[in-house]
Design a protein around this motif. Sequence first.
Motif, short mmCIF file in Angstrom:
data_model
loop_
_atom_site.label_atom_id
_atom_site.label_comp_id
_atom_site.label_asym_id
_atom_site.label_seq_id
_atom_site.Cartn_x
_atom_site.Cartn_y
_atom_site.Cartn_z
N PHE A 84 82.89 72.01 60.98
CA PHE A 84 82.50 73.42 60.96
C PHE A 84 83.55 74.30 61.62
O PHE A 84 84.27 73.87 62.50
CB PHE A 84 81.16 73.61 61.70
CG PHE A 84 80.05 72.84 61.07
CD1 PHE A 84 79.44 73.30 59.92
CD2 PHE A 84 79.65 71.63 61.61
CE1 PHE A 84 78.42 72.57 59.33
CE2 PHE A 84 78.63 70.90 61.02
CZ PHE A 84 78.01 71.36 59.88
N ARG A 85 83.60 75.50 61.20
CA ARG A 85 84.56 76.45 61.76
C ARG A 85 83.85 77.78 62.02
O ARG A 85 82.99 78.19 61.22
CB ARG A 85 85.70 76.66 60.77
CG ARG A 85 86.77 77.61 61.26
CD ARG A 85 87.70 78.04 60.14
NE ARG A 85 88.42 76.94 59.52
CZ ARG A 85 88.59 76.81 58.20
NH1 ARG A 85 88.05 77.67 57.37
NH2 ARG A 85 89.28 75.80 57.71
N LEU A 86 84.23 78.42 63.13
CA LEU A 86 83.65 79.73 63.42
C LEU A 86 84.44 80.80 62.69
O LEU A 86 85.66 80.90 62.85
CB LEU A 86 83.68 79.98 64.93
CG LEU A 86 82.98 81.24 65.41
CD1 LEU A 86 81.47 81.15 65.16
CD2 LEU A 86 83.24 81.48 66.88
N LEU A 144 78.62 79.47 62.07
CA LEU A 144 79.63 78.48 61.69
C LEU A 144 79.59 78.22 60.19
O LEU A 144 78.52 78.13 59.61
CB LEU A 144 79.38 77.17 62.43
CG LEU A 144 79.58 77.21 63.93
CD1 LEU A 144 78.89 76.03 64.58
CD2 LEU A 144 81.06 77.21 64.26
N THR A 145 80.75 78.09 59.60
CA THR A 145 80.78 77.76 58.18
C THR A 145 81.49 76.43 57.99
O THR A 145 82.18 75.94 58.87
CB THR A 145 81.53 78.82 57.35
OG1 THR A 145 82.84 78.92 57.88
CG2 THR A 145 80.84 80.16 57.43
N ARG A 155 75.94 78.11 56.12
CA ARG A 155 76.23 78.78 57.39
C ARG A 155 75.35 78.10 58.44
O ARG A 155 74.13 78.15 58.32
CB ARG A 155 75.86 80.27 57.35
CG ARG A 155 76.45 81.05 56.18
CD ARG A 155 77.90 81.43 56.43
NE ARG A 155 78.47 82.12 55.29
CZ ARG A 155 79.09 81.51 54.27
NH1 ARG A 155 79.20 80.18 54.24
NH2 ARG A 155 79.59 82.20 53.27
N ALA A 214 79.61 71.45 67.55
CA ALA A 214 80.16 72.70 67.01
C ALA A 214 79.41 73.90 67.58
O ALA A 214 79.97 74.97 67.77
CB ALA A 214 80.07 72.70 65.49
#
Length: 567
Positions: free
Chosen positions: A437-439, A446-447, A465, A502
């Motif tokens: 996941f990435r912010l 988070l996506t 999301r 995450a």
Amino acid sequence: IQAVFQSDMGLLLEQVGSGKESLSFMKRRIRRLSAQWASAARRLDDKLRNHWREQKRVLVHVGFLTEESGDVFSPKVLKGGPLGEMVQWADILSALHVLGHNLKISVSLKELHGFVGVPPGRGSCPLTGPLPFDLIYTDYHGLQQMKQHMGLSLKKHKCHIRVIDTFGTEPAYNHEEYATLHGYRTNWGYWKLRGQQYMTMFPHTPDNSFMGFVAEELNETERLNIQRNKVNNMAVVYGKEASMWKGKENFLTILHRYMEIHGTVYYETQRPPEVPAFVVNHGLLPQQELQQLLRKAKVFVGFGFPYEGPAPLEAIANGCIFLQPKFDPPRSSLNHDFFRGKPTSRKVSSQHPYAEQYIGRPHVITIDFNNSEEFESTIREIMKINVKPFLPYEYTCEGMLQRLHAYIQNQDFCSPQAPFPPANASWPWQNSKSSPFRLQPDSSVLTWASNGSFFPSWPPLSALRLLASLEGQSCVEACQGAGLICEPALYRFINIKEAFSALHFQCEGVESEMNHLFPAFSAEHAECGLQQDPLLFSCAGSGVGYQRLCPCRDYCDGQVALCKDCL
Ligand code: U2F
């Protein structure tokens, strides 16, 4: 075979058959809306230009209309009984037909037997060969009948079934063993279908698929005429059965101070005593004539029952304001007789929560009816405001066709649902140990880090999301709070330890359990709980001390069932 849009309703009308008031009601509706369906089909066809649409073999078995289930609805069609279900089935049939699928319709056990290849007669003779259908739409009654008459083979063919379920079924109620152990057992639930195989009348809970129905659409001239001809002091009361008017004299008297009140209450010979003499009662009207009445009226007033029917949408579509009571505390199967025994604990916050939450002011005004002053001042306010006819896209023919098309081509409950990582596995699909996941900048959500295209999923993984609910909050609420909607089909991607890290949860321990709130973080012992049984992935549900992990997604304007990448 490619499915071809079909705008002539002739064949469908023949297939629906006759001999019952309910079937005649449905046929009248199909006929009346046929032009509207045809033009919607043209528009959607244009939009879908390059899409291949597979023609499916579809069986529709309407269980509640069979004699074997008692058919309690048909005798009430002309007497003020529920018509919502028939409205919906007529529209489902129309949509399937217009989309060009190969359709068979059954409203009796005999027809069911004929279609699934079981000879009529005594005893149950399980269907042994392949199922001659790709999709079966039925209801809870029909499901029971298929179990009895297809025997064990139903289990094998279960993934093809879709259950039309007005009020919805939450995962905790659907899972037989879990429901029995934890007090969620009802007479309806326990079929262990995937939650999204249940299809509801309104988008009640994202755990189910939203099927819906349609309301009448207007062209520009009609819209203008309606606005021009509105009678400012004309009210129509919602409720075709006398019992729905019982004990409402107080409101009726106040309303009558300002407005002429109309009703469409069924009666045999005399005016029902529940309906005061100053009310203009038209008797139960054919749908078309009700529309005409709504076109003139300024306000459509609900007195609390029936719950969640089609009529308020029809009123709003014809330019009425819908005035309805707020329920405080909200009603549910836990505290209210009508909902008791229904396989959901959804809280119903007013007579029509969809109208309240998805439409709202100025078209819908929801107030505390116990406060007569507020009721009275609202009536005065209503006489002053002007509203335009309004129909959410998801309740137009095009919207329903678009949604059903998307389900039919994309929802797959038959293929195995990989990947479902075992409890202690770490991020298994990439070599890197980093979080999947990435912010996103400027977001607390988070996506998915990669574009996700290599995982077969619908809705696609790119729509995911990830967020954490507040303590004691459900995922329905958590996603809603972020302007998103919970998407149960994406749970399997967040049921991993990395999802907790995450979101910066520090897990003292990680356990895997059958619990419809999981995946969730329990603050007390800093425990991270993963879901053991994919059937229990549930957007609904909240628990003291639990912060749930929620797979949210975006949705199209006016079409909450579909994400922006879903089409
Ligand atoms: C709901 O059932 P109902 O059938 O009682 O819902 P309504 O909103 O009252 O109306 C259904 C249809 O009845 C039509 C109207 C609506 O499409 O056009 N009608 C009519 O033809 N003539 C008239 O004079 C008045 C209305 C819900 F739909 C069911 O699922 C629930 O079981 C039920 C109980 O909550 O409520």
